[in-house]
Design a protein around this motif. Structure first.
Motif, PDB file in Angstrom:
ATOM      1  N   THR A 113      -6.739 -10.397 -18.949  1.00 38.03           N
ATOM      2  CA  THR A 113      -7.225 -10.494 -20.327  1.00 38.03           C
ATOM      3  C   THR A 113      -8.127  -9.327 -20.717  1.00 38.03           C
ATOM      4  OG1 THR A 113      -9.080 -11.869 -19.581  1.00 38.03           O
ATOM      5  CG2 THR A 113      -7.098 -13.007 -20.346  1.00 38.03           C
ATOM      6  N   TYR A 114      -8.546  -8.533 -19.742  1.00 39.22           N
ATOM      7  CA  TYR A 114      -9.381  -7.367 -20.022  1.00 39.22           C
ATOM      8  C   TYR A 114      -8.565  -6.069 -20.095  1.00 39.22           C
ATOM      9  CZ  TYR A 114     -13.255 -10.439 -18.668  1.00 39.22           C
ATOM     10  OH  TYR A 114     -14.160 -11.478 -18.578  1.00 39.22           O
ATOM     11  N   ALA A 115      -7.251  -6.158 -20.005  1.00 42.28           N
ATOM     12  CA  ALA A 115      -6.375  -4.974 -19.984  1.00 42.28           C
ATOM     13  C   ALA A 115      -6.700  -4.049 -18.815  1.00 42.28           C
ATOM     14  CB  ALA A 115      -6.453  -4.211 -21.308  1.00 42.28           C
ATOM     15  N   LYS A 169     -14.551  -3.819 -17.751  1.00 43.87           N
ATOM     16  CA  LYS A 169     -14.505  -5.033 -18.565  1.00 43.87           C
ATOM     17  C   LYS A 169     -15.170  -4.808 -19.923  1.00 43.87           C
ATOM     18  CE  LYS A 169     -15.436  -8.926 -16.313  1.00 43.87           C
ATOM     19  NZ  LYS A 169     -16.118  -9.835 -15.345  1.00 43.87           N
ATOM     20  N   ASP A 170     -16.281  -4.068 -19.935  1.00 44.79           N
ATOM     21  CA  ASP A 170     -16.968  -3.776 -21.195  1.00 44.79           C
ATOM     22  C   ASP A 170     -16.077  -3.002 -22.161  1.00 44.79           C
ATOM     23  OD1 ASP A 170     -19.244  -5.072 -20.383  1.00 44.79           O
ATOM     24  OD2 ASP A 170     -20.333  -3.242 -19.820  1.00 44.79           O
ATOM     25  N   GLN A 171     -15.288  -2.066 -21.614  1.00 43.68           N
ATOM     26  CA  GLN A 171     -14.444  -1.239 -22.485  1.00 43.68           C
ATOM     27  C   GLN A 171     -13.032  -1.795 -22.656  1.00 43.68           C
ATOM     28  OE1 GLN A 171     -13.863   2.706 -20.905  1.00 43.68           O
ATOM     29  NE2 GLN A 171     -12.755   2.002 -19.096  1.00 43.68           N
ATOM     30  N   GLN A 172     -12.743  -2.901 -21.953  1.00 46.00           N
ATOM     31  CA  GLN A 172     -11.422  -3.528 -22.049  1.00 46.00           C
ATOM     32  C   GLN A 172     -10.301  -2.563 -21.620  1.00 46.00           C
ATOM     33  OE1 GLN A 172     -10.683  -7.003 -23.786  1.00 46.00           O
ATOM     34  NE2 GLN A 172     -12.630  -7.121 -22.715  1.00 46.00           N
ATOM     35  N   TRP A 173     -10.548  -1.869 -20.526  1.00 50.06           N
ATOM     36  CA  TRP A 173      -9.530  -0.944 -19.982  1.00 50.06           C
ATOM     37  C   TRP A 173      -9.966  -0.518 -18.590  1.00 50.06           C
ATOM     38  CZ3 TRP A 173      -8.291   3.584 -17.649  1.00 50.06           C
ATOM     39  CH2 TRP A 173      -6.980   4.063 -17.784  1.00 50.06           C
ATOM     40  N   LYS A 208      -6.988  12.635 -19.842  1.00 48.61           N
ATOM     41  CA  LYS A 208      -8.175  13.285 -20.387  1.00 48.61           C
ATOM     42  C   LYS A 208      -9.189  12.242 -20.852  1.00 48.61           C
ATOM     43  CE  LYS A 208      -9.690  16.614 -23.891  1.00 48.61           C
ATOM     44  NZ  LYS A 208      -9.283  17.503 -25.015  1.00 48.61           N
ATOM     45  N   GLY A 209     -10.451  12.477 -20.513  1.00 49.83           N
ATOM     46  CA  GLY A 209     -11.514  11.567 -20.899  1.00 49.83           C
ATOM     47  C   GLY A 209     -11.753  10.434 -19.928  1.00 49.83           C
ATOM     48  N   LYS A 210     -10.925  10.329 -18.888  1.00 43.98           N
ATOM     49  CA  LYS A 210     -11.077   9.275 -17.892  1.00 43.98           C
ATOM     50  C   LYS A 210     -11.834   9.795 -16.664  1.00 43.98           C
ATOM     51  CE  LYS A 210      -8.476   6.492 -20.326  1.00 43.98           C
ATOM     52  NZ  LYS A 210      -9.111   5.416 -21.134  1.00 43.98           N
ATOM     53  N   SER A 255     -25.645   5.845 -12.118  1.00 44.92           N
ATOM     54  CA  SER A 255     -25.599   6.965 -13.060  1.00 44.92           C
ATOM     55  C   SER A 255     -24.185   7.372 -13.470  1.00 44.92           C
ATOM     56  CB  SER A 255     -26.311   8.183 -12.465  1.00 44.92           C
ATOM     57  OG  SER A 255     -25.758   8.533 -11.202  1.00 44.92           O
ATOM     58  N   HIS A 256     -23.161   6.618 -13.039  1.00 41.17           N
ATOM     59  CA  HIS A 256     -21.778   6.967 -13.366  1.00 41.17           C
ATOM     60  C   HIS A 256     -20.994   5.717 -13.770  1.00 41.17           C
ATOM     61  CE1 HIS A 256     -23.028  10.245 -10.657  1.00 41.17           C
ATOM     62  NE2 HIS A 256     -22.173  10.999 -11.325  1.00 41.17           N
ATOM     63  N   THR A 257     -19.998   5.914 -14.598  1.00 41.32           N
ATOM     64  CA  THR A 257     -19.022   4.874 -14.897  1.00 41.32           C
ATOM     65  C   THR A 257     -17.641   5.377 -14.489  1.00 41.32           C
ATOM     66  OG1 THR A 257     -18.748   5.682 -17.166  1.00 41.32           O
ATOM     67  CG2 THR A 257     -20.330   3.893 -16.810  1.00 41.32           C
ATOM     68  N   ILE A 258     -16.807   4.458 -14.054  1.00 40.64           N
ATOM     69  CA  ILE A 258     -15.483   4.812 -13.539  1.00 40.64           C
ATOM     70  C   ILE A 258     -14.419   4.015 -14.280  1.00 40.64           C
ATOM     71  CG2 ILE A 258     -13.969   4.633 -11.513  1.00 40.64           C
ATOM     72  CD1 ILE A 258     -15.964   6.967 -11.424  1.00 40.64           C
ATOM     73  N   ASP A 259     -13.380   4.717 -14.724  1.00 43.67           N
ATOM     74  CA  ASP A 259     -12.251   4.098 -15.409  1.00 43.67           C
ATOM     75  C   ASP A 259     -11.080   3.842 -14.459  1.00 43.67           C
ATOM     76  OD1 ASP A 259     -13.486   4.574 -18.108  1.00 43.67           O
ATOM     77  OD2 ASP A 259     -13.196   6.655 -17.491  1.00 43.67           O
ATOM     78  N   ILE A 260     -10.950   4.711 -13.464  1.00 41.50           N
ATOM     79  CA  ILE A 260      -9.825   4.652 -12.520  1.00 41.50           C
ATOM     80  C   ILE A 260     -10.402   4.642 -11.108  1.00 41.50           C
ATOM     81  CG2 ILE A 260      -7.765   5.834 -11.661  1.00 41.50           C
ATOM     82  CD1 ILE A 260      -7.720   7.274 -14.470  1.00 41.50           C
ATOM     83  N   LEU A 261     -10.198   3.549 -10.394  1.00 38.14           N
ATOM     84  CA  LEU A 261     -10.730   3.422  -9.037  1.00 38.14           C
ATOM     85  C   LEU A 261      -9.588   3.438  -8.036  1.00 38.14           C
ATOM     86  CD1 LEU A 261     -13.011   2.864  -7.001  1.00 38.14           C
ATOM     87  CD2 LEU A 261     -12.702   0.407  -7.475  1.00 38.14           C
ATOM     88  N   ILE A 262      -9.660   4.366  -7.096  1.00 37.91           N
ATOM     89  CA  ILE A 262      -8.666   4.447  -6.022  1.00 37.91           C
ATOM     90  C   ILE A 262      -9.341   4.004  -4.734  1.00 37.91           C
ATOM     91  CG2 ILE A 262      -6.952   5.876  -4.869  1.00 37.91           C
ATOM     92  CD1 ILE A 262      -6.659   5.693  -7.962  1.00 37.91           C
ATOM     93  N   ASN A 263      -9.018   2.795  -4.294  1.00 37.79           N
ATOM     94  CA  ASN A 263      -9.596   2.268  -3.058  1.00 37.79           C
ATOM     95  C   ASN A 263      -8.802   2.775  -1.863  1.00 37.79           C
ATOM     96  OD1 ASN A 263     -11.785   0.595  -3.983  1.00 37.79           O
ATOM     97  ND2 ASN A 263     -10.265  -0.808  -4.828  1.00 37.79           N
TER      98      ASN A 263
END
Length: 261
Positions: A176-178, A131-135, A6-8, A82-90
């Motif tokens: 180092t960025y988790a 990298k900005d959010q360290q996750w 949730k939230g990702k 216009s979007h940010t992504i936390d989980i990238l599936i290539n």
């Protein structure tokens, strides 16, 4: 263990069918907002409309042609504006089958653009937010053929091997960025892609498609093809907090097909 995303926000390539679609469905079922990416708008719209929606989820899709890198760059840049992504599936469709003696240098360049350049470029854009959010999570859909090459898939063998070695290097740099980076080595799954490959192989050897299928199954210790849903389960786990200490790996999901350790 319950996977909660949730939230990702997740971006899933090649998700108009097969393994990509199953990944998108499982990520959405785990609570992520999922953005599909492929070139068939009708299929993408239908899948988005059927993804599970709970509190706060917002699904969507992006039309891209992985075979046209310049066009792909334009579309993916507009998306990340216009979007940010936390989980990238290539994940992309595979290149055309064929042996090493059948392919020209231009064929290898096209496969490189399809399988490698699109992956690297998309990852580069996604990493700024991670990298900005360290996750973050970067998960590459690769193939068992990077360990045990398949004679009729020389383009896939070659370029996917480059992807997994790049991913290993990237995982070290991003520790180092988790942010974790992992590759999945795909075995035989019951998808349209494997049916197309079987038909091509049957035509080359002048044998029935059923014979090709049975030969493949005979090599899998579990004696069946994988269900794409099983693939989605693995990806959702790797995307979760429970997999935070897993990075730089090449994980086979193949029913025991690989003979190598």
């Amino acid at each position: 263990m319950k996977i909660v995303l949730k939230g990702k926000n997740a971006l899933v390539g090649g998700s108009s069918g097969g393994i990509g679609k199953a990944i998108a469905e499982q990520l959405a079922a785990s609570g992520a907002s999922v953005f599909l990416m492929a070139r068939n708008e009708q299929k993408l719209r239908e899948i988005v409309n059927n993804l599970p929606v709970t509190d706060g989820q917002n699904h969507g899709y992006l039309l891209v042609d992985f075979n046209d890198f310049e066009s792909f760059k334009t579309q993916i840049n507009l998306f990340f504006d216009s979007h940010t992504i936390d989980i990238l599936i290539n994940n992309t469709q595979g290149p055309k089958p064929g042996g090493a003696l059948e392919k020209s240098i231009d064929d290898y360049q096209e496969a490189f653009n399809l399988l490698f350049k699109t992956v690297c470029y998309t990852t580069e854009l996604a990493l700024k937010h991670m990298k900005d959010q360290q996750w973050g999570r970067v998960i590459n859909v690769a193939s068992v053929s990077v360990k045990e090459p398949l004679s009729y898939l020389t383009l896939s063998n070659s370029i996917r091997a480059a992807v997994v070695t790049w991913a290993k290097t990237l995982a070290t740099d991003l520790g180092t960025y988790a942010i974790t980076v992992n590759s999945i080595l795909t075995g035989y799954f019951d998808t349209e892609r494997i049916q197309q490959l079987n038909e091509s192989k049957a035509k080359s050897f002048n044998v029935p498609v059923a014979e090709v299928r049975e030969e493949m199954l005979s090599k899998v210790p579990l004696k069946r093809f994988g269900d794409p849903k099983e693939y989605g389960y693995l990806v959702s786990f790797l995307a979760s907090e429970q997999a935070a200490f897993i990075t730089g790996t090449n994980i086979p999901i193949d029913g025991g097909l690989l003979r190598a350790l």
